[in-house]
Design a protein around this motif. Structure first.
Motif, PDB file in Angstrom:
ATOM      1  N   SER A  45      -2.679  -5.350  -5.071  1.00 12.20           N
ATOM      2  CA  SER A  45      -3.363  -4.758  -3.920  1.00 12.20           C
ATOM      3  C   SER A  45      -4.737  -5.383  -3.705  1.00 12.20           C
ATOM      4  O   SER A  45      -5.126  -5.677  -2.575  1.00 12.20           O
ATOM      5  N   GLN A  49      -5.960  -7.714  -0.298  1.00 13.01           N
ATOM      6  CA  GLN A  49      -6.869  -7.055   0.645  1.00 13.01           C
ATOM      7  C   GLN A  49      -7.257  -7.988   1.786  1.00 13.01           C
ATOM      8  O   GLN A  49      -7.672  -9.125   1.563  1.00 13.01           O
ATOM      9  N   TRP A 135      -8.334   2.075   0.970  1.00 16.86           N
ATOM     10  CA  TRP A 135      -7.081   1.422   1.363  1.00 16.86           C
ATOM     11  C   TRP A 135      -6.228   1.109   0.138  1.00 16.86           C
ATOM     12  O   TRP A 135      -5.024   1.403   0.113  1.00 16.86           O
ATOM     13  N   MET A 139      -2.475   2.591  -0.869  1.00 13.54           N
ATOM     14  CA  MET A 139      -1.313   1.763  -1.193  1.00 13.54           C
ATOM     15  C   MET A 139      -0.744   2.143  -2.567  1.00 13.54           C
ATOM     16  O   MET A 139       0.475   2.203  -2.759  1.00 13.54           O
ATOM     17  N   PRO A 152      -2.498   6.328   5.401  1.00 13.52           N
ATOM     18  CA  PRO A 152      -3.436   5.207   5.264  1.00 13.52           C
ATOM     19  C   PRO A 152      -4.132   4.910   6.596  1.00 13.52           C
ATOM     20  O   PRO A 152      -3.838   3.934   7.282  1.00 13.52           O
ATOM     21  N   ASP A 155      -5.479   1.424   7.668  1.00 12.95           N
ATOM     22  CA  ASP A 155      -4.599   0.257   7.607  1.00 12.95           C
ATOM     23  C   ASP A 155      -4.373  -0.339   8.994  1.00 12.95           C
ATOM     24  O   ASP A 155      -4.035   0.378   9.943  1.00 12.95           O
ATOM     25  N   SER A 194       4.294   6.921   7.909  1.00  8.81           N
ATOM     26  CA  SER A 194       3.612   5.628   7.795  1.00  8.81           C
ATOM     27  C   SER A 194       4.611   4.505   7.545  1.00  8.81           C
ATOM     28  O   SER A 194       4.500   3.414   8.126  1.00  8.81           O
ATOM     29  N   TRP A 198       5.085   1.194   9.922  1.00 10.23           N
ATOM     30  CA  TRP A 198       5.081  -0.199   9.447  1.00 10.23           C
ATOM     31  C   TRP A 198       6.387  -0.894   9.814  1.00 10.23           C
ATOM     32  O   TRP A 198       6.384  -2.031  10.277  1.00 10.23           O
TER      33      TRP A 198
END
Length: 205
Positions: A45, A49, A135, A139, A152, A155, A194, A198
Motif C-alpha cells: 500500500s 500510494q 487512505w 485499504m 475510502p 480514494d 466501494s 471500483w
C-alpha cells in the motif's frame, strides 16, 4: 467478511440505492477476498500510494526480486536505502517502508494484532508509522482485514466512479462522498458499495 455477509450486503444495497443496484447487476458477483499477509499488504500500500496500478505493480515486482515473494521486516531492515530506491520507490517511500519494517521487527507494531481491534483503533495504531495515512488504513481494513463498513472517501477511484454514476460535474470532495453514502444508506456495507464503484470503472462506456 464471508460469502453470506457479502450476499446480505448486496441485497441491502440493491434495495436502498437504485443507481448502485444497476452497477451491481452489470458487474456481477463481488469477488472481494481478504489477503492475510498483514505486513506485506502495508508495504504494498505504501509503495502504491498516488500511483497507477501499472506503476505500482512494476515497483512491487522489482521489490520482490530483491526481497523475495513474501515481504519480511527483517529482510527489509537489512537493505540499504539505495537498494530499495533502485526498485523505483521515491526517497520518502523508502523511509516510510523502512520505518514500518523497523517498528514491526522491534515489536513496537504488530499488524496481526489489528485483526482484533475496532476500525478506529486499527487506524490509530497504523498511523503511528511514517507515511501511513487514512487512505492506506482504509485499504488495509478492506483488503487485509475484510471489514464490511469502510468508506475510502479520499480514494480517487471512488470519486471518479461517483462522478460517473451520480451526476457530479466534477469529482466530489470527501464530505460529498460521505454525504452520498448516508443519502443512499450504504452503511453498514460501505466496503461492498466501494468495491462495486471500483469495479464500475472497468465498464466500457
Amino acid at each position: 467478511m464471508d460469502k453470506n455477509k457479502i450476499s446480505e450486503g448486496i441485497n441491502y444495497l440493491k434495495q436502498n440505492d437504485h443507481i448502485l443496484s444497476a452497477v451491481i447487476e452489470r458487474a456481477g458477483p463481488c469477488t472481494l477476498v481478504p489477503h492475510y499477509d498483514y505486513f506485506g499488504e502495508l508495504v504494498s500500500s505504501i509503495a502504491g500510494q498516488q500511483l497507477s496500478v501499472k506503476a505500482a505493480d512494476s515497483i512491487l515486482k522489482k521489490m520482490k526480486m530483491l526481497c523475495g515473494e513474501k515481504f519480511l521486516p527483517e529482510v527489509i531492515t537489512g537493505l540499504s536505502h539505495d537498494e530499495l530506491r533502485g526498485c523505483g520507490l521515491s526517497n520518502p517511500k523508502v523511509r516510510y517502508i523502512k520505518d514500518l519494517a523497523e517498528k514491526v521487527a522491534s515489536g513496537e507494531l504488530d499488524p496481526e494484532k489489528t485483526a482484533s481491534l475496532p476500525d478506529e483503533e486499527v487506524i490509530k495504531e497504523l498511523t503511528k508509522v511514517k507515511g501511513i495515512g487514512i487512505w492506506t488504513c482504509h485499504m488495509f481494513l478492506i483488503f487485509t482485514l475484510g471489514r464490511p463498513d469502510v468508506l475510502p472517501y479520499g480514494d480517487l477511484g471512488i470519486k471518479r466512479a461517483i462522478a460517473k454514476h451520480y451526476g457530479f460535474e466534477s469529482y466530489p470532495d470527501e464530505n460529498q462522498v460521505k454525504e452520498l453514502s448516508v443519502r443512499f444508506k450504504w452503511s453498514p456495507y460501505n466496503t461492498i458499495a466501494s468495491w462495486y464503484l471500483w469495479k464500475s470503472l472497468e465498464f466500457n462506456d
